[in-house]
Design a protein around this motif. Sequence first.
Motif, PDB file in Angstrom:
ATOM      1  N   VAL A 379     -47.637 -24.400  11.966  1.00 52.82           N
ATOM      2  CA  VAL A 379     -48.981 -24.896  12.293  1.00 52.82           C
ATOM      3  C   VAL A 379     -49.098 -26.374  11.921  1.00 52.82           C
ATOM      4  CG1 VAL A 379     -51.436 -24.687  11.701  1.00 52.82           C
ATOM      5  CG2 VAL A 379     -50.097 -22.634  12.212  1.00 52.82           C
ATOM      6  N   GLU A 380     -48.576 -26.732  10.749  1.00 50.38           N
ATOM      7  CA  GLU A 380     -48.607 -28.149  10.343  1.00 50.38           C
ATOM      8  C   GLU A 380     -47.868 -29.027  11.351  1.00 50.38           C
ATOM      9  OE1 GLU A 380     -47.050 -28.284   6.323  1.00 50.38           O
ATOM     10  OE2 GLU A 380     -48.677 -26.926   5.720  1.00 50.38           O
ATOM     11  N   ASN A 381     -46.898 -28.438  12.033  1.00 49.04           N
ATOM     12  CA  ASN A 381     -46.117 -29.201  12.997  1.00 49.04           C
ATOM     13  C   ASN A 381     -46.521 -28.939  14.452  1.00 49.04           C
ATOM     14  OD1 ASN A 381     -43.814 -30.813  11.545  1.00 49.04           O
ATOM     15  ND2 ASN A 381     -44.114 -28.908  10.422  1.00 49.04           N
ATOM     16  N   GLY A 382     -47.722 -28.373  14.631  1.00 46.13           N
ATOM     17  CA  GLY A 382     -48.274 -28.272  15.983  1.00 46.13           C
ATOM     18  C   GLY A 382     -47.782 -27.118  16.826  1.00 46.13           C
ATOM     19  N   VAL A 383     -47.311 -26.039  16.181  1.00 47.37           N
ATOM     20  CA  VAL A 383     -46.820 -24.895  16.958  1.00 47.37           C
ATOM     21  C   VAL A 383     -47.428 -23.600  16.410  1.00 47.37           C
ATOM     22  CG1 VAL A 383     -44.764 -23.513  17.498  1.00 47.37           C
ATOM     23  CG2 VAL A 383     -44.641 -26.001  17.587  1.00 47.37           C
ATOM     24  N   TRP A 384     -47.896 -22.739  17.322  1.00 46.87           N
ATOM     25  CA  TRP A 384     -48.448 -21.460  16.889  1.00 46.87           C
ATOM     26  C   TRP A 384     -47.385 -20.370  16.966  1.00 46.87           C
ATOM     27  CZ3 TRP A 384     -51.448 -19.193  13.803  1.00 46.87           C
ATOM     28  CH2 TRP A 384     -51.797 -17.853  13.951  1.00 46.87           C
ATOM     29  N   LEU A 385     -46.943 -19.917  15.788  1.00 46.46           N
ATOM     30  CA  LEU A 385     -46.025 -18.790  15.686  1.00 46.46           C
ATOM     31  C   LEU A 385     -46.543 -17.917  14.557  1.00 46.46           C
ATOM     32  CD1 LEU A 385     -42.596 -20.613  16.018  1.00 46.46           C
ATOM     33  CD2 LEU A 385     -43.520 -18.973  17.647  1.00 46.46           C
ATOM     34  N   ARG A 386     -46.302 -16.623  14.657  1.00 47.33           N
ATOM     35  CA  ARG A 386     -46.787 -15.724  13.610  1.00 47.33           C
ATOM     36  C   ARG A 386     -45.683 -14.747  13.227  1.00 47.33           C
ATOM     37  NH1 ARG A 386     -51.099 -14.348  10.784  1.00 47.33           N
ATOM     38  NH2 ARG A 386     -51.554 -12.155  10.457  1.00 47.33           N
ATOM     39  N   PRO A 387     -44.812 -15.199  12.326  1.00 52.78           N
ATOM     40  CA  PRO A 387     -43.719 -14.320  11.888  1.00 52.78           C
ATOM     41  C   PRO A 387     -44.274 -13.110  11.150  1.00 52.78           C
ATOM     42  CG  PRO A 387     -43.577 -16.513  10.854  1.00 52.78           C
ATOM     43  CD  PRO A 387     -44.867 -16.465  11.576  1.00 52.78           C
ATOM     44  N   PHE A 388     -43.584 -11.985  11.259  1.00 47.82           N
ATOM     45  CA  PHE A 388     -43.969 -10.877  10.393  1.00 47.82           C
ATOM     46  C   PHE A 388     -42.715 -10.279   9.761  1.00 47.82           C
ATOM     47  CE2 PHE A 388     -43.178  -8.634  14.307  1.00 47.82           C
ATOM     48  CZ  PHE A 388     -42.746  -7.366  13.935  1.00 47.82           C
ATOM     49  N   GLY A 389     -42.840 -10.001   8.468  1.00 47.07           N
ATOM     50  CA  GLY A 389     -41.689  -9.495   7.736  1.00 47.07           C
ATOM     51  C   GLY A 389     -40.512 -10.453   7.850  1.00 47.07           C
ATOM     52  N   LYS A 390     -39.366  -9.893   8.235  1.00 45.33           N
ATOM     53  CA  LYS A 390     -38.155 -10.711   8.358  1.00 45.33           C
ATOM     54  C   LYS A 390     -38.033 -11.342   9.737  1.00 45.33           C
ATOM     55  CE  LYS A 390     -35.559  -7.808   5.189  1.00 45.33           C
ATOM     56  NZ  LYS A 390     -34.596  -6.735   5.062  1.00 45.33           N
ATOM     57  N   LEU A 391     -39.009 -11.099  10.611  1.00 41.76           N
ATOM     58  CA  LEU A 391     -38.857 -11.523  12.001  1.00 41.76           C
ATOM     59  C   LEU A 391     -39.647 -12.777  12.311  1.00 41.76           C
ATOM     60  CD1 LEU A 391     -39.114  -7.919  13.379  1.00 41.76           C
ATOM     61  CD2 LEU A 391     -37.054  -9.349  13.379  1.00 41.76           C
ATOM     62  N   PHE A 392     -38.903 -13.801  12.681  1.00 40.05           N
ATOM     63  CA  PHE A 392     -39.474 -15.083  13.055  1.00 40.05           C
ATOM     64  C   PHE A 392     -39.157 -15.214  14.542  1.00 40.05           C
ATOM     65  CE2 PHE A 392     -39.051 -19.947  12.179  1.00 40.05           C
ATOM     66  CZ  PHE A 392     -40.380 -20.130  12.500  1.00 40.05           C
ATOM     67  N   TYR A 393     -40.163 -15.024  15.377  1.00 42.15           N
ATOM     68  CA  TYR A 393     -39.861 -14.884  16.799  1.00 42.15           C
ATOM     69  C   TYR A 393     -40.889 -15.597  17.650  1.00 42.15           C
ATOM     70  CZ  TYR A 393     -43.691 -11.552  17.095  1.00 42.15           C
ATOM     71  OH  TYR A 393     -44.932 -10.992  17.075  1.00 42.15           O
ATOM     72  N   SER A 394     -40.522 -15.799  18.903  1.00 43.31           N
ATOM     73  CA  SER A 394     -41.429 -16.434  19.846  1.00 43.31           C
ATOM     74  C   SER A 394     -41.360 -15.710  21.183  1.00 43.31           C
ATOM     75  CB  SER A 394     -41.041 -17.905  20.019  1.00 43.31           C
ATOM     76  OG  SER A 394     -41.835 -18.505  21.020  1.00 43.31           O
ATOM     77  N   ILE A 395     -42.515 -15.513  21.801  1.00 43.04           N
ATOM     78  CA  ILE A 395     -42.580 -14.987  23.169  1.00 43.04           C
ATOM     79  C   ILE A 395     -43.455 -15.965  23.932  1.00 43.04           C
ATOM     80  CG2 ILE A 395     -43.425 -13.101  24.621  1.00 43.04           C
ATOM     81  CD1 ILE A 395     -43.115 -11.451  21.863  1.00 43.04           C
ATOM     82  N   VAL A 396     -42.906 -16.574  24.980  1.00 43.62           N
ATOM     83  CA  VAL A 396     -43.655 -17.657  25.627  1.00 43.62           C
ATOM     84  C   VAL A 396     -44.119 -17.276  27.026  1.00 43.62           C
ATOM     85  CG1 VAL A 396     -42.536 -19.473  24.279  1.00 43.62           C
ATOM     86  CG2 VAL A 396     -41.521 -18.759  26.464  1.00 43.62           C
ATOM     87  N   ALA A 397     -45.138 -18.007  27.482  1.00 46.57           N
ATOM     88  CA  ALA A 397     -45.600 -17.865  28.869  1.00 46.57           C
ATOM     89  C   ALA A 397     -44.495 -18.365  29.795  1.00 46.57           C
ATOM     90  CB  ALA A 397     -46.873 -18.680  29.061  1.00 46.57           C
ATOM     91  N   TYR A 398     -44.399 -17.749  30.980  1.00 44.11           N
ATOM     92  CA  TYR A 398     -43.331 -18.131  31.920  1.00 44.11           C
ATOM     93  C   TYR A 398     -43.530 -19.548  32.454  1.00 44.11           C
ATOM     94  CZ  TYR A 398     -43.299 -12.983  31.941  1.00 44.11           C
ATOM     95  OH  TYR A 398     -43.320 -11.666  31.575  1.00 44.11           O
ATOM     96  N   THR A 399     -44.751 -20.054  32.314  1.00 45.11           N
ATOM     97  CA  THR A 399     -45.096 -21.367  32.850  1.00 45.11           C
ATOM     98  C   THR A 399     -44.935 -22.483  31.818  1.00 45.11           C
ATOM     99  OG1 THR A 399     -47.354 -20.829  32.240  1.00 45.11           O
ATOM    100  CG2 THR A 399     -46.744 -20.481  34.552  1.00 45.11           C
ATOM    101  N   ILE A 400     -44.398 -22.170  30.669  1.00 48.36           N
ATOM    102  CA  ILE A 400     -44.257 -23.194  29.623  1.00 48.36           C
ATOM    103  C   ILE A 400     -43.321 -24.302  30.121  1.00 48.36           C
ATOM    104  CG2 ILE A 400     -42.257 -22.155  28.415  1.00 48.36           C
ATOM    105  CD1 ILE A 400     -43.819 -22.821  25.765  1.00 48.36           C
ATOM    106  N   SER A 401     -43.601 -25.534  29.707  1.00 47.53           N
ATOM    107  CA  SER A 401     -42.724 -26.634  30.130  1.00 47.53           C
ATOM    108  C   SER A 401     -41.496 -26.663  29.221  1.00 47.53           C
ATOM    109  CB  SER A 401     -43.457 -27.970  30.047  1.00 47.53           C
ATOM    110  OG  SER A 401     -43.638 -28.332  28.692  1.00 47.53           O
ATOM    111  N   GLN A 402     -40.428 -27.261  29.729  1.00 52.08           N
ATOM    112  CA  GLN A 402     -39.201 -27.365  28.932  1.00 52.08           C
ATOM    113  C   GLN A 402     -39.475 -28.111  27.628  1.00 52.08           C
ATOM    114  OE1 GLN A 402     -35.637 -28.117  31.045  1.00 52.08           O
ATOM    115  NE2 GLN A 402     -34.704 -29.317  29.417  1.00 52.08           N
ATOM    116  N   LYS A 403     -40.311 -29.161  27.753  1.00 56.17           N
ATOM    117  CA  LYS A 403     -40.615 -29.971  26.575  1.00 56.17           C
ATOM    118  C   LYS A 403     -41.332 -29.134  25.500  1.00 56.17           C
ATOM    119  CE  LYS A 403     -43.000 -34.174  25.461  1.00 56.17           C
ATOM    120  NZ  LYS A 403     -44.256 -34.802  25.851  1.00 56.17           N
TER     121      LYS A 403
END
Length: 426
Positions: A379-403
Amino acid sequence: MNYLEIDKNHTWHPYNSLPSKTKILGVKKTKKCKIYLESGEKLIDGMSSWWSAIHGYNNKFLNKSLKKQLKIMPHIMFGGLTHKPASILSKKLVDLTGLNSVFLCDSGSVSVEVALKTAILYQKAKGKDKYKFLALKNAYHGDTLGAMSVCDKENSMHSLYGTYLSQNIFTQAPSLGFDSDCSKELKELEEILKKHHNEIAGFIIEPVVQGAGGMRIYNPKYLETAKKLCEKYDILFIFDEIATGFGHTGKMFAYEYTNIKPDILTIGKGLTGGYMTMAAMLTTKDISDTISNSQIGVLMHGPTFMANPLACSVANASIDLLLNSPWQKRVLKIEKIFEEELEKIKDSKIVKNVRNIGVIGIIELKDDKYASKLQDFCVENGVWLRPFGKLFYSIVAYTISQKELLKITKTMIDAIKYIENHDEKF
Ligand SMILES: *Cc1c(COP(=O)(O)O)cnc(C)c1O
């Protein structure tokens, strides 16, 4: 009005205490793959609102479909009445899956309840009293009590509910890896079926990817052999594609990695493109006929907001938008980026394993003590991720830009490095 203050005092959040022991961020608005916070910051969304916002947020086409339906009819009861949006949606789902009979309901967990009921009723209609289900360890199928009873026992803390929870049968989940050998797990399955087939109405499984119960990717071949074993004993195969459905794994449905089809299918999450709560249970003509033509006759379930026209309309628009987009190409491109980028951190001393498929990228850590620190760093670095337990993961929208995607993966890597460098503190 300080709504954050009201929230803190009165509003329960998922899997949380009241008041929350962890920070709850106020969201002002969302657009495409960005979340705009009340505090003025903006975050790139790496969660797609729990697998649902497959097109990103505030999509013009989806907005239009809702506005149009709003003027015509926001809701009408579904008992004895029907409407165009529901029929169009049923036909779309039938065409997508090859299944025949559609039960529209309000959330994923409810669709799982309906799936379990359908399986029991089918068995009963065939003259069999089978009141148990087989499920995999590490499974997640929802939070209502029936759904919970087929979730991993430890993850969903079955012990808290004592005898209230139905007792089901669990078997070892196939070993990790899309190409892994699962002969050991299949052998265990065969033994369980031999012993318990008289009580088992159905085998409920998240095909190819187990979601919230461990983010585990496994060999689709397991499903093909398991289906054969179950057919022998007339045990129904229930695929829960609430998470994996609508393209998340690179196929429209994850079971398309196999040469089999489910007897019963549950879908939800991505169904409305993340706009409204809506799910469905689908089954074959044989199963719905067997129940309908028996003494039982009816499927006794009927949510008040069943087939809500607004939700149906936005689901129809979301499916059209998906089918008219180069979604497979987009998902493959995202898959490749996750593959290349997460690889860079796999040798970290706090990382156990990295894995990915479709729009899902997963870093499994050796310890579960880092989750909240990782989240704060992101969050401090401008990204929304919500790890739980040992899992640090991301699921993105198909329309996300490469950047945007590269920003997410870089932040994940930087977060791990940050923890590595400050490990003594945690
Ligand atoms: C999220 C999920 C559910 C439950 O859906 P809800 O809409 O949260 O009730 C069930 N099964 C799987 C595989 C899920 O990921």
